[in-house]
Write a protein that holds these residues in place. Structure first.
Motif, PDB file in Angstrom:
ATOM      1  N   ARG A   1       0.920  -1.122  -0.053  1.00  9.67           N
ATOM      2  CA  ARG A   1      -0.061  -0.033  -0.155  1.00  9.67           C
ATOM      3  C   ARG A   1       0.926   1.035  -0.086  1.00  9.67           C
ATOM      4  O   ARG A   1       0.377   2.231   0.300  1.00  9.67           O
ATOM      5  CB  ARG A   1      -0.910  -0.209   1.178  1.00  9.67           C
TER       6      ARG A   1
ATOM      7  N   GLU B   1      -8.109  -0.450   8.175  1.00 19.68           N
ATOM      8  CA  GLU B   1      -7.897  -1.149   6.916  1.00 19.68           C
ATOM      9  C   GLU B   1      -6.756  -0.839   6.342  1.00 19.68           C
ATOM     10  O   GLU B   1      -6.008   0.200   6.504  1.00 19.68           O
ATOM     11  CB  GLU B   1      -9.181  -0.375   5.852  1.00 19.68           C
ATOM     12  N   TRP B   2      -6.079  -1.743   5.660  1.00 22.41           N
ATOM     13  CA  TRP B   2      -4.992  -1.677   5.055  1.00 22.41           C
ATOM     14  C   TRP B   2      -4.674  -0.491   4.180  1.00 22.41           C
ATOM     15  O   TRP B   2      -3.364   0.076   4.488  1.00 22.41           O
ATOM     16  CB  TRP B   2      -4.404  -2.764   4.085  1.00 22.41           C
ATOM     17  N   ASP B   3      -5.644   0.218   3.574  1.00 25.12           N
ATOM     18  CA  ASP B   3      -5.300   1.245   2.690  1.00 25.12           C
ATOM     19  C   ASP B   3      -5.644   2.547   3.351  1.00 25.12           C
ATOM     20  O   ASP B   3      -5.923   3.609   3.056  1.00 25.12           O
ATOM     21  CB  ASP B   3      -6.257   1.226   1.349  1.00 25.12           C
ATOM     22  N   SER B   4      -6.020   2.608   4.715  1.00 24.19           N
ATOM     23  CA  SER B   4      -6.447   3.750   5.457  1.00 24.19           C
ATOM     24  C   SER B   4      -5.791   4.991   5.498  1.00 24.19           C
ATOM     25  O   SER B   4      -6.095   5.996   5.527  1.00 24.19           O
ATOM     26  CB  SER B   4      -7.035   3.401   6.907  1.00 24.19           C
TER      27      SER B   4
ATOM     28  N   ARG C   1      -3.790   6.077   3.008  1.00 22.14           N
ATOM     29  CA  ARG C   1      -4.067   6.681   1.747  1.00 22.14           C
ATOM     30  C   ARG C   1      -5.430   7.206   1.400  1.00 22.14           C
ATOM     31  O   ARG C   1      -5.614   8.167   1.096  1.00 22.14           O
ATOM     32  CB  ARG C   1      -3.762   5.716   0.690  1.00 22.14           C
ATOM     33  N   THR C   2      -6.586   6.326   1.860  1.00 19.68           N
ATOM     34  CA  THR C   2      -7.844   6.840   1.617  1.00 19.68           C
ATOM     35  C   THR C   2      -8.198   8.037   2.653  1.00 19.68           C
ATOM     36  O   THR C   2      -8.788   8.903   2.281  1.00 19.68           O
ATOM     37  CB  THR C   2      -8.866   5.664   2.037  1.00 19.68           C
TER      38      THR C   2
ATOM     39  N   TRP D   1       4.504   4.043  -8.255  1.00 17.83           N
ATOM     40  CA  TRP D   1       3.217   3.952  -8.337  1.00 17.83           C
ATOM     41  C   TRP D   1       2.789   4.299  -9.795  1.00 17.83           C
ATOM     42  O   TRP D   1       3.632   4.789 -10.689  1.00 17.83           O
ATOM     43  CB  TRP D   1       2.298   5.257  -7.773  1.00 17.83           C
TER      44      TRP D   1
ATOM     45  N   THR E   1      -1.933   2.241  -8.115  1.00 12.00           N
ATOM     46  CA  THR E   1      -1.653   0.918  -7.516  1.00 12.00           C
ATOM     47  C   THR E   1       0.169   0.989  -7.315  1.00 12.00           C
ATOM     48  O   THR E   1       0.808   1.792  -8.083  1.00 12.00           O
ATOM     49  CB  THR E   1      -2.094  -0.341  -8.204  1.00 12.00           C
TER      50      THR E   1
END
Lengths: 483, 359
Positions: free
Chosen positions: B116, B277-280, B282-283, B330, B340
């Protein structure tokens, strides 16, 4: 136009007029020291009162026909912003804990108080410890509001960080404590004290330690104990001591302790049964900050009605007009509504079961009342005995509208026999003395803080309400009738 | 295109020879303000960035990279990758504890984080004690995993977290008293200027200010828990930590973030006590970008701001000469929802490669 006027009344007032000068031309001015001036002009600048001119008037001055001006009210004893975060219960003596560090200054209670004309207040630590910590004195607005959505300056502002040290006698300080028997427990409620005797023992123990510490310091020993430092300041009179004592024997205990330790600056809080020790209080020259005993069911310190009294209410003695019983049809209809009429022993039985508020919730679950002989005449009785007196609201302002707000306390005191001029002083200049802010708060005098309330009539008349509340020279509440 | 990029990456798969510089030539790099800059090369040697220029003067092996090269993201405060709990509740204060001693370096979370785009995680003890212990800045990959073993002392003024019926304290007031005592008797000399305080209310924010009011140029920062809108005004113009949130939780407070941003508050996102959450990271940054309208503030909240809070801005969190070569490739701008991670380079080594589409 209408909309903009409404908006300006609601929001724009607090900061907009900060540096402006405000003049008030009033029909009557209550100075706060007992004096009343007919027709006066009061000029405010930069948060201070810059002139008070008897008989004066000026073009552009705020004037409302029949309105009377008083100092902003000073609440001598309140619990605004005081909650669970402010009380450390893992020890029974926590003198160095300062309420100023943990009190919630942007609670709505400050706004409620402000709308009732209260501009400054002493905030007391809660009463769950024997030596509870240091109370603080605030203005009810003008502080930094950390709530991003609140009006600027709407939080309370600290003006005397070290107001007084709180000591609690009576039930509150041992509430919930218990003695572990035959079991190992490390829960902090299993601590001393759990009796009145134990409470006083803790007070004695701590102050004897403080005296020894004071002597050791005087002998040149290098010591530092943050708790004892505070107690030494109390022994030397630098920080006032406030003892919460409700029962008359608690009041007398406080006076005995004062003799023992020579506390130079003692104030009794609440003194719910203080009228029974009024002579002793007057002789000792100790001031009292009363709190309402009857402000709400949830806080009533006075006892509830006994079964015999309820029974008396259920069977009211005939006081007149016995002949009415003879009137045909007056009591008819009972048989028709299908309900069984209760009387005699059946009613007595139900009365005995009737839920009573049992008094003093918060005091060991209401089992013990701390005001068996509470009376609304307390302020008048203390005053008549020559006791220095100020009024406090305790938790009254936690609700938006309350019959126990500070001004109502004063009105009630007048109703039960306290002279008007003195009742007003008890919520202005005398309260400020107990708060340690009497040099700039509590009077309408040149050089004092511009904290004022414009009332629609005599402030102590039950029909009067605040039209304007001014705090530090800014109009904080504006209820003037619209043109 | 993707295939060629993968092929071109192959020189990086093995540890680089110590002396040889590698000149990375991506389509674009992400600058400090979060914008893309094309035609720049990043020169890496001995695990450090030695030059960033369109025409680098350093000689070395040129590697063409398809995609956007960005500094790795930093999780400002996290409990991930720890061996069980990072809390010791037998005592009121535990200043001698170090999160670095409770790590589980074999955990699969590290690779998941690299996938991530996270290259550094600041592992902190649980804020369940008034003084909880030292944090550690840990690299998600590479050989030398603990970048700094004693970063900041974690303090907590969150009443519900620090109160304990057995050992006390029972209240915020008691927590303040404990800190005051530690500051007064000299026990806190080592960390007093280097503390992060978890706060949750106007009262705890004020208590933190009172406790640190006599300190000049301190490295103390606050981590804001709870309803930030009710006390965020106390931190105008400051750099603060903020737990990551789901989009919904952030959206409900959109007005709060707007006001905070307007008041000059800068954020550093962390996942401890936040959305797991793994992407938290970035989100949360993407949501912040949307609600504040500032992509640069959002990008800083997961890169340079946490580095600055840690006092390690010259080491991690941005592309600058002398910093660790912790880089993420990225497919697009990192805050673009479609982007990604292609590969992660830590300390100059390829630490992670995304599985190719063919597989």
């Amino acid at each position: 136009m209408m909309i903009s006027t409404l908006l300006s009344l609601c929001f724009a007032l607090p900061m907009a007029q900060q540096s402006e000068s405000i003049s008030l031309s009033v029909d009557r001015l209550h100075v706060g020291n007992g004096d009343v001036i007919e027709n006066a002009l009061v000029v405010l600048e930069n948060g201070k009162i810059v002139s008070v001119i008897p008989g004066g008037s000026a073009a552009g001055a705020i004037h409302v026909e029949g309105a009377e001006l008083s100092p902003g009210l000073v609440d001598a004893f309140s619990f605004m912003g005081v909650g669970g975060a402010t009380m450390e219960e893992s020890r029974e003596s926590t003198p160095s804990i300062r309420l100023a560090d943990s009190v919630a200054l942007d609670e709505p209670s400050f706004g409620n108080a402000l709308h009732e004309g209260v501009t400054s207040a002493y905030l007391s630590p809660d009463s769950l410890n024997v030596i509870g910590g240091i109370g603080t004195v605030v203005k009810t607005a003008g502080g930094v509001a950390t709530n991003l959505f609140a009006d600027e300056g709407s939080a309370a502002r600290i003006i005397n960080r070290d107001g007084a040290l709180k000591v609690t006698l009576g039930n509150d300080a041992s509430m919930g404590n218990f003695t572990p028997r035959g079991q190992f427990t490390r829960n902090y409620t299993a601590r001393r004290p759990n009796t009145r005797m134990g409470t006083v023992w803790v007070v004695r123990r701590e102050f004897y330690r403080a005296k020894a510490y004071q002597k050791a310091l005087a002998d040149g020993e290098k010591l530092y104990d943050k708790d004892l430092e505070i107690l030494v300041k109390v022994l030397e009179g630098e920080i006032p001591l406030r003892v919460q004592a409700r029962r008359s024997h608690d009041v007398q205990t406080a006076l005995r302790l004062q003799e023992e330790f020579g506390w130079p600056n003692l104030i009794i809080e609440e003194a719910t049964e203080g009228q029974e020790a009024a002579a002793e209080l007057a002789a000792a020259g100790v001031s009292v900050a009363t709190g309402p005993a009857f402000d709400s069911v949830s806080r009533a310190i006075a006892r509830g009605p006994q079964a015999s009294e309820l029974s008396f209410l259920a069977h009211p003695p005939a006081i007149c007009c016995e002949d009415l019983h003879e009137v045909e049809g007056l009591h008819s209809g009972h048989e028709d509504n299908g309900l069984v009429e209760l009387s005699g022993p059946a009613l007595d039985f139900l009365v005995a079961l009737a839920p009573r508020y049992g008094a003093a919730s918060g005091l060991n679950g209401g089992r013990f009342s701390e005001g068996h002989s509470a009376t609304p005449a307390l302020p008048a009785l203390l005053f008549d005995a020559g006791v220095g007196l100020a009024l406090g609201s305790a938790e009254a302002h936690d609700q938006a509208l309350t019959e126990s707000s500070l001004i109502h306390q004063a009105r009630n005191a007048v109703r039960w026999g306290m002279p008007e001029a003195d009742a007003l002083q008890a919520i202005t200049s005398r309260a400020a003395s107990l708060c340690g802010t009497a040099d700039h708060v509590g009077k309408v005098e040149v050089g004092f803080d511009a904290d004022l309330v414009l009332w629609s009539g005599n402030p102590l008349a039950s029909s009067s309400r605040p039209l304007l509340v001014i705090l530090d020279g800014r109009i904080a509440v504006d209820n003037r009738p619209q043109q | 295109m993707i295939l060629s990029a993968t092929l071109l990456l192959s020189p990086l798969l093995a540890p680089l020879p110590q002396q040889d510089a590698v000149i990375l030539q991506p389509d674009a790099i992400v600058t400090a303000d979060g914008s893309l800059q094309q035609g720049m090369s990043v020169v890496v040697r001995d695990g450090r960035i030695v030059e960033i220029a369109a025409e680098p003067s350093t000689a070395g092996t040129k590697v063409r990279l398809a995609g956007v090269l960005a500094p790795g993201m930093i999780d400002a405060f996290s409990g991930r990758g720890a061996d069980r709990l990072l809390t010791e509740q037998s005592l009121k204060t535990t200043p001698d504890l170090r999160a670095a001693d409770g790590l589980l370096l074999s955990s699969p979370v590290w690779e998941a984080l690299m996938a991530r785009g996270v290259t550094s995680v600041h592992i902190t003890p649980d804020a369940t004690n008034v003084v909880s212990g030292w944090g550690a800045l840990v690299s998600t990959g590479g050989a030398e995993r603990v970048i700094e073993g004693k970063t900041r002392m974690i303090g907590s003024l969150v009443q519900s977290a620090v109160t304990d019926q057995r050992v006390g304290p029972s209240s915020l007031a008691g927590a303040v008293e404990l800190l005051e005592a530690a500051f007064a008797n000299g026990a806190a000399k080592e960390y007093r200027n280097n503390m992060w305080f978890f706060v949750e209310s106007a009262e705890s924010a004020r208590a933190m200010k009172n406790l640190t009011s006599d300190l000049k140029d301190s490295n103390n920062h606050a981590i804001l828990m709870g309803e930030v809108g009710t006390f965020g005004g106390a931190f105008a113009g400051q750099l603060v930590g903020l737990p990551t949130m789901s989009y919904g939780a952030l959206a409900r407070r959109a007005a709060t973030w707007k006001l905070m941003h307007k008041a000059g508050v800068r954020f550093a996102f962390g996942t401890r006590a936040g959305n797991r959450e793994w992407d938290s990271l970035r989100t949360s940054a993407m949501a912040l970008s949307r609600f504040t309208g500032s992509a640069s503030a959002a990008w800083a909240s997961v890169t340079s701001n946490p580095a600055e809070m840690l006092g390690m801005e010259s080491e991690v969190g941005s592309l600058k000469v002398g910093a660790r070569a912790d880089l993420v490739l990225w497919t697009g701008h990192p805050l673009d929802a479609t982007a990604t991670v292609t590969a992660v380079f830590i300390d100059g080594t390829t630490a992670y490669r995304a599985p190719s589409e063919e597989n």
